[in-house]
Design a protein around this motif. Structure first.
Motif, PDB file in Angstrom:
ATOM      1  N   LYS A  47       0.622  -1.201  -0.504  1.00  0.00           N
ATOM      2  CA  LYS A  47       0.016  -0.045   0.195  1.00  0.00           C
ATOM      3  C   LYS A  47       0.483   0.820   0.266  1.00  0.00           C
ATOM      4  O   LYS A  47       0.443   1.988  -0.840  1.00  0.00           O
ATOM      5  CB  LYS A  47      -0.886  -0.011   0.963  1.00  0.00           C
ATOM      6  CG  LYS A  47      -1.809  -1.511   1.264  1.00  0.00           C
ATOM      7  CD  LYS A  47      -2.742  -1.244   0.164  1.00  0.00           C
ATOM      8  CE  LYS A  47      -3.543  -2.830   0.511  1.00  0.00           C
ATOM      9  NZ  LYS A  47      -4.818  -2.930  -0.883  1.00  0.00           N
ATOM     10  N   ARG A  48       2.196   1.418   0.479  1.00  0.00           N
ATOM     11  CA  ARG A  48       2.757   2.610   0.452  1.00  0.00           C
ATOM     12  C   ARG A  48       3.165   2.744  -0.667  1.00  0.00           C
ATOM     13  O   ARG A  48       3.522   3.454  -1.283  1.00  0.00           O
ATOM     14  CB  ARG A  48       3.522   2.440   1.934  1.00  0.00           C
ATOM     15  CG  ARG A  48       3.861   1.997   3.015  1.00  0.00           C
ATOM     16  CD  ARG A  48       4.587   2.620   4.169  1.00  0.00           C
ATOM     17  NE  ARG A  48       6.296   3.087   3.581  1.00  0.00           N
ATOM     18  CZ  ARG A  48       7.149   2.672   3.777  1.00  0.00           C
ATOM     19  NH1 ARG A  48       7.333   1.858   4.692  1.00  0.00           N
ATOM     20  NH2 ARG A  48       8.250   3.715   3.644  1.00  0.00           N
ATOM     21  N   LYS A  49       3.890   1.524  -1.582  1.00  0.00           N
ATOM     22  CA  LYS A  49       4.091   1.270  -2.417  1.00  0.00           C
ATOM     23  C   LYS A  49       3.696   2.021  -3.701  1.00  0.00           C
ATOM     24  O   LYS A  49       3.104   3.347  -4.424  1.00  0.00           O
ATOM     25  CB  LYS A  49       4.055   0.416  -3.563  1.00  0.00           C
ATOM     26  CG  LYS A  49       5.722   0.097  -2.547  1.00  0.00           C
ATOM     27  CD  LYS A  49       6.180  -1.423  -3.716  1.00  0.00           C
ATOM     28  CE  LYS A  49       7.260  -2.293  -3.386  1.00  0.00           C
ATOM     29  NZ  LYS A  49       7.490  -3.558  -3.885  1.00  0.00           N
ATOM     30  N   TYR A  50       2.189   2.115  -3.124  1.00  0.00           N
ATOM     31  CA  TYR A  50       0.559   2.702  -4.485  1.00  0.00           C
ATOM     32  C   TYR A  50       0.843   4.124  -4.036  1.00  0.00           C
ATOM     33  O   TYR A  50       0.255   5.478  -5.142  1.00  0.00           O
ATOM     34  CB  TYR A  50      -0.521   1.680  -3.902  1.00  0.00           C
ATOM     35  CG  TYR A  50      -1.486   1.966  -4.643  1.00  0.00           C
ATOM     36  CD1 TYR A  50      -1.982   1.821  -5.645  1.00  0.00           C
ATOM     37  CD2 TYR A  50      -2.319   3.572  -4.589  1.00  0.00           C
ATOM     38  CE1 TYR A  50      -3.158   2.573  -6.582  1.00  0.00           C
ATOM     39  CE2 TYR A  50      -3.467   4.058  -4.745  1.00  0.00           C
ATOM     40  CZ  TYR A  50      -4.135   3.241  -5.919  1.00  0.00           C
ATOM     41  OH  TYR A  50      -4.914   3.748  -6.968  1.00  0.00           O
ATOM     42  N   ILE A  51       1.092   4.639  -2.663  1.00  0.00           N
ATOM     43  CA  ILE A  51       0.127   5.942  -2.566  1.00  0.00           C
ATOM     44  C   ILE A  51       1.782   6.741  -3.069  1.00  0.00           C
ATOM     45  O   ILE A  51       1.721   8.001  -3.435  1.00  0.00           O
ATOM     46  CB  ILE A  51       0.607   5.614  -0.604  1.00  0.00           C
ATOM     47  CG1 ILE A  51      -1.305   5.379  -0.539  1.00  0.00           C
ATOM     48  CG2 ILE A  51       1.016   7.335  -0.269  1.00  0.00           C
ATOM     49  CD1 ILE A  51      -0.849   5.037   1.269  1.00  0.00           C
ATOM     50  N   TYR A  60      -8.078   7.912  -5.818  1.00  0.00           N
ATOM     51  CA  TYR A  60      -7.394   7.683  -4.273  1.00  0.00           C
ATOM     52  C   TYR A  60      -9.407   6.821  -4.403  1.00  0.00           C
ATOM     53  O   TYR A  60      -9.824   6.748  -2.955  1.00  0.00           O
ATOM     54  CB  TYR A  60      -7.397   8.367  -2.974  1.00  0.00           C
ATOM     55  CG  TYR A  60      -5.589   8.109  -2.812  1.00  0.00           C
ATOM     56  CD1 TYR A  60      -5.337   6.993  -2.776  1.00  0.00           C
ATOM     57  CD2 TYR A  60      -4.717   9.523  -3.605  1.00  0.00           C
ATOM     58  CE1 TYR A  60      -3.711   7.578  -2.790  1.00  0.00           C
ATOM     59  CE2 TYR A  60      -3.546   9.239  -3.542  1.00  0.00           C
ATOM     60  CZ  TYR A  60      -2.945   8.318  -3.354  1.00  0.00           C
ATOM     61  OH  TYR A  60      -1.830   7.718  -3.473  1.00  0.00           O
ATOM     62  N   THR A  61     -10.494   6.854  -5.248  1.00  0.00           N
ATOM     63  CA  THR A  61     -12.083   6.602  -5.025  1.00  0.00           C
ATOM     64  C   THR A  61     -12.419   5.415  -4.313  1.00  0.00           C
ATOM     65  O   THR A  61     -12.482   5.382  -3.188  1.00  0.00           O
ATOM     66  CB  THR A  61     -12.299   7.175  -6.176  1.00  0.00           C
ATOM     67  OG1 THR A  61     -11.295   5.832  -6.710  1.00  0.00           O
ATOM     68  CG2 THR A  61     -11.943   8.504  -6.675  1.00  0.00           C
ATOM     69  N   ASN A  65      -7.140   0.548  -2.072  1.00  0.00           N
ATOM     70  CA  ASN A  65      -5.811   1.397  -3.201  1.00  0.00           C
ATOM     71  C   ASN A  65      -4.708   1.395  -1.928  1.00  0.00           C
ATOM     72  O   ASN A  65      -4.385   1.123  -2.301  1.00  0.00           O
ATOM     73  CB  ASN A  65      -5.836   2.017  -3.934  1.00  0.00           C
ATOM     74  CG  ASN A  65      -7.172   1.291  -5.418  1.00  0.00           C
ATOM     75  OD1 ASN A  65      -6.769   0.005  -4.919  1.00  0.00           O
ATOM     76  ND2 ASN A  65      -7.820   1.832  -6.220  1.00  0.00           N
ATOM     77  N   PHE A  66      -5.439   1.649  -1.360  1.00  0.00           N
ATOM     78  CA  PHE A  66      -4.316   2.433  -0.095  1.00  0.00           C
ATOM     79  C   PHE A  66      -4.919   2.147   1.651  1.00  0.00           C
ATOM     80  O   PHE A  66      -4.242   2.453   2.106  1.00  0.00           O
ATOM     81  CB  PHE A  66      -4.605   3.272  -0.445  1.00  0.00           C
ATOM     82  CG  PHE A  66      -5.945   4.293   0.490  1.00  0.00           C
ATOM     83  CD1 PHE A  66      -5.855   5.039   1.370  1.00  0.00           C
ATOM     84  CD2 PHE A  66      -7.136   5.067  -0.741  1.00  0.00           C
ATOM     85  CE1 PHE A  66      -7.172   5.815   2.771  1.00  0.00           C
ATOM     86  CE2 PHE A  66      -7.671   5.055  -0.307  1.00  0.00           C
ATOM     87  CZ  PHE A  66      -8.035   5.796   1.011  1.00  0.00           C
ATOM     88  N   GLN A 108       0.209   8.938   5.048  1.00  0.00           N
ATOM     89  CA  GLN A 108       0.599   9.479   4.502  1.00  0.00           C
ATOM     90  C   GLN A 108      -0.230   9.389   2.939  1.00  0.00           C
ATOM     91  O   GLN A 108       0.394  10.353   2.061  1.00  0.00           O
ATOM     92  CB  GLN A 108       1.469   8.082   3.886  1.00  0.00           C
ATOM     93  CG  GLN A 108       2.114   7.685   5.252  1.00  0.00           C
ATOM     94  CD  GLN A 108       2.957   6.415   5.134  1.00  0.00           C
ATOM     95  OE1 GLN A 108       2.755   5.431   4.200  1.00  0.00           O
ATOM     96  NE2 GLN A 108       3.643   5.904   5.477  1.00  0.00           N
ATOM     97  N   LYS A 109      -1.160   8.760   2.324  1.00  0.00           N
ATOM     98  CA  LYS A 109      -2.521   9.779   1.683  1.00  0.00           C
ATOM     99  C   LYS A 109      -2.168  10.822   1.188  1.00  0.00           C
ATOM    100  O   LYS A 109      -1.913  11.822   0.937  1.00  0.00           O
ATOM    101  CB  LYS A 109      -3.277   8.942   1.344  1.00  0.00           C
ATOM    102  CG  LYS A 109      -4.351   8.782   0.701  1.00  0.00           C
ATOM    103  CD  LYS A 109      -5.833   8.532   0.703  1.00  0.00           C
ATOM    104  CE  LYS A 109      -6.468   9.081   1.145  1.00  0.00           C
ATOM    105  NZ  LYS A 109      -7.528   9.976   1.245  1.00  0.00           N
TER     106      LYS A 109
END
Length: 170
Positions: A47-51, A60-61, A65-66, A108-109
């Protein structure tokens, strides 16, 4: 003589620490808490990689995903989510840990979304045109200076008899 090869060359404080990580007290190999804990850590990194790779609000809908869902943890740990998070002795601590991780991911997001974009995308057309024109003027000046310097060097390096025949004066 020392027991370890590294003792001769490296101080003991420079040696890498043991790979054993500090696990919470509720994590144990005897039950599925270790698998769940490792699953949460793995998902956290994903999830950190995605962010890190997505900076737009529209990315981020979907919260999945996060944020980490209990069903994802249970799927990776290969156990049912109901007993994992509700009926075991470590369920309360595991849920609190998951909540803490999700709060960190949410922070983080939000931090990633509020970052100002940099580079060319953040500038408007007038700024870009002005910068390009300034850069072109600088390039033209430096080109003229380089050509003049090369011409002067060429004239200096021409032999004297050829300069007199061509009637070139320096």
């Amino acid at each position: 003589m020392s027991n370890s090869y590294y003792d001769e060359y490296i101080d003991s404080n420079e040696l890498p620490q043991s790979s054993e990580e500090d696990l919470p007290t509720w994590v144990s190999d005897k039950n599925s808490s270790m698998a769940a804990y490792r699953a949460i850590q793995t998902l956290y990194l994903q999830k950190r990689k995605y962010i890190k790779r997505h900076g737009m609000q529209s990315d981020y809908t979907k919260k999945s995903n996060f944020l980490i869902k209990k069903s994802e943890v249970a799927l990776i740990a290969r156990v049912n989510p109901q007993p994992l998070f509700h009926s075991n002795s470590y369920s309360a601590q595991l849920s609190a840990h998951l909540k803490n991780i999700n709060e960190r991911l949410e922070y983080q997001k939000n931090k990633r979304i509020t970052q100002k974009p940099g580079g060319l995308r953040s500038k408007n057309k007038e700024q870009l045109v002005k910068e390009i024109q300034e850069q072109n003027n600088i390039n033209a000046k430096t080109l003229a200076e380089v050509v003049d310097a090369a011409y002067e060097r060429t004239l200096i390096n021409v032999p004297l008899d050829i300069r007199t025949k061509l009637k070139i004066t320096i």
